[in-house]
Design a protein around this motif. Structure first.
Motif, short mmCIF file in Angstrom:
data_model
loop_
_atom_site.label_atom_id
_atom_site.label_comp_id
_atom_site.label_asym_id
_atom_site.label_seq_id
_atom_site.Cartn_x
_atom_site.Cartn_y
_atom_site.Cartn_z
N THR A 54 -0.72 -18.03 16.67
CA THR A 54 -1.80 -17.34 15.96
C THR A 54 -1.23 -16.76 14.67
N ASP A 55 -1.98 -16.94 13.60
CA ASP A 55 -1.58 -16.37 12.30
C ASP A 55 -2.28 -15.03 12.12
N SER A 56 -1.55 -14.04 11.65
CA SER A 56 -2.17 -12.75 11.35
C SER A 56 -2.03 -12.44 9.87
N THR A 57 -3.07 -11.91 9.28
CA THR A 57 -3.00 -11.45 7.89
C THR A 57 -3.35 -9.97 7.84
N ILE A 58 -2.44 -9.19 7.28
CA ILE A 58 -2.63 -7.74 7.16
C ILE A 58 -2.73 -7.39 5.68
N PRO A 59 -3.91 -7.04 5.18
CA PRO A 59 -4.02 -6.64 3.78
C PRO A 59 -3.56 -5.20 3.59
N ILE A 60 -2.58 -5.01 2.74
CA ILE A 60 -2.10 -3.65 2.42
C ILE A 60 -2.77 -3.27 1.11
N VAL A 61 -3.87 -2.54 1.21
CA VAL A 61 -4.69 -2.21 0.05
C VAL A 61 -4.36 -0.80 -0.43
N PHE A 62 -4.13 -0.65 -1.74
CA PHE A 62 -3.71 0.65 -2.26
C PHE A 62 -4.19 0.84 -3.69
N ASP A 63 -4.15 2.09 -4.15
CA ASP A 63 -4.53 2.42 -5.52
C ASP A 63 -3.33 2.17 -6.42
N ILE A 64 -3.40 1.13 -7.22
CA ILE A 64 -2.26 0.73 -8.04
C ILE A 64 -1.95 1.74 -9.15
N ASN A 65 -2.90 2.61 -9.44
CA ASN A 65 -2.70 3.63 -10.48
C ASN A 65 -2.10 4.92 -9.93
N PRO A 101 1.17 6.31 -8.28
CA PRO A 101 2.57 5.96 -8.02
C PRO A 101 2.98 6.12 -6.56
N LYS A 102 2.52 7.19 -5.90
CA LYS A 102 2.87 7.43 -4.50
C LYS A 102 2.26 6.35 -3.60
N ALA A 103 1.01 6.00 -3.88
CA ALA A 103 0.34 4.97 -3.08
C ALA A 103 1.04 3.62 -3.27
N LYS A 104 1.47 3.35 -4.48
CA LYS A 104 2.18 2.10 -4.77
C LYS A 104 3.51 2.05 -4.02
N GLU A 105 4.21 3.16 -4.03
CA GLU A 105 5.50 3.26 -3.32
C GLU A 105 5.29 3.10 -1.82
N ASP A 106 4.26 3.76 -1.29
CA ASP A 106 3.97 3.67 0.15
C ASP A 106 3.64 2.23 0.55
N ALA A 107 2.86 1.53 -0.28
CA ALA A 107 2.45 0.16 0.04
C ALA A 107 3.65 -0.76 0.15
N LYS A 108 4.58 -0.65 -0.80
CA LYS A 108 5.78 -1.50 -0.78
C LYS A 108 6.66 -1.16 0.42
N ALA A 109 6.78 0.13 0.71
CA ALA A 109 7.59 0.56 1.85
C ALA A 109 6.96 0.10 3.16
N CYS A 110 5.65 0.12 3.22
CA CYS A 110 4.93 -0.32 4.42
C CYS A 110 5.18 -1.81 4.66
N LEU A 111 5.07 -2.62 3.61
CA LEU A 111 5.31 -4.05 3.74
C LEU A 111 6.75 -4.33 4.19
N ALA A 112 7.70 -3.63 3.57
CA ALA A 112 9.11 -3.82 3.93
C ALA A 112 9.37 -3.45 5.39
N SER A 113 8.76 -2.36 5.84
CA SER A 113 8.94 -1.91 7.22
C SER A 113 8.31 -2.89 8.21
N LEU A 114 7.11 -3.37 7.92
CA LEU A 114 6.45 -4.35 8.79
C LEU A 114 7.29 -5.63 8.88
N TYR A 115 7.83 -6.04 7.75
CA TYR A 115 8.64 -7.26 7.70
C TYR A 115 9.89 -7.11 8.57
#
Length: 249
Positions: A169-180, A182-196
């Motif tokens: 089974t393929d899973s797709t997880i959209p990590i949606v954040f406010d690109i404007n 900075p904290k949300a942008k940092e959290d999104a990248k950290a979230c992806l790295a942690s999930l990976y």
């Protein structure tokens, strides 16, 4: 969102915790037989079961189209989205999924009456897309991983499964954040790295990576040297996707 907010929206939209969507392809008699089997299987497991040609759906379209625009707006929108989803199943492209990218966009509200372009509109969106063994224990483990990790980084744990066969089974997880933000942008990248990283330890291997992730791949392994040789033989001038995955060629 808090659990209370999620429950409120679910109640307003009349949406259950999980929604399962499938497509039946085949001759009329085959489709009819498959529908019968689905009804038997889903009878004790699904709270509701609809097919695209159900009379209830057709009546819903008729009623919502005849009603004034100010009335039954939510059901009208849901039926319109359903039709767009069915068009995708028939291979007709449309914008049904694009508003998702605007979930945390603080500057733009999506209007599907116009051509949507998440990149031009400054939408923040990353994808985590691993392959999961089609086993209850594995899928429950994956759901737990996503819900726990996303919550740590203030990301909504929106989970989609696409079943390939009885094994994968393929899973797709959209990590949606406010690109404007900075904290949300940092959290999104950290979230992806942690999930990976956590996902790999549990055996959940991504089937696609973004460009930044590709640059961090260890391409010294035998697999990559072999694929690089094949790629070079087919594309000696490195025209197709230069730098993607096989950065060593």
């Amino acid at each position: 969102m808090s659990l209370q907010q999620i429950e409120k929206i679910s109640k307003q939209k009349d949406i259950p915790e999980w929604t399962v969507i499938g497509t039946i392809y085949g001759a009329k008699n085959v489709s009819k037989a498959v529908k019968t089997e689905i009804k038997k299987i889903a009878k004790k497991r699904a709270s509701r079961l609809f097919f695209s040609n159900d009379l209830l759906i057709e009546i819903g379209k008729l009623v919502t189209n005849l009603a004034p625009k100010s009335i039954l707006q939510a059901p009208r929108q849901q039926l319109a989205t359903l039709e767009e989803g069915m068009a995708i199943m028939r291979g007709i492209p449309n914008q049904v999924a694009l508003p998702l990218a605007y979930w945390r966009n603080s500057a733009t509200t999506p209007d599907k009456a116009n051509q949507l372009n998440p990149a031009d509109d400054g939408c923040g969106l990353l994808w985590y897309a691993p392959l999961i063994p089609t086993k209850p224990a594995s899928m429950l483990s994956f759901i737990g991983l996503v819900r726990e990790t996303c919550q740590q980084y203030n990301i909504e744990p929106m989970i989609t499964f696409t079943n390939f066969n009885q094994f994968c089974t393929d899973s797709t997880i959209p990590i949606v954040f406010d690109i404007n933000n900075p904290k949300a942008k940092e959290d999104a990248k950290a979230c992806l790295a942690s999930l990976y990283e956590k996902g790999l330890k549990l055996g959940f291997v991504p089937y696609r990576l973004n460009i930044e992730q590709q640059e961090n791949l260890d391409t010294s392994k035998t697999f990559w040297s072999t694929s690089n040789k094949i790629a070079h033989a087919l594309d000696p001038n490195n025209i197709l996707g230069p730098g993607r995955y096989a950065k060593g060629r």
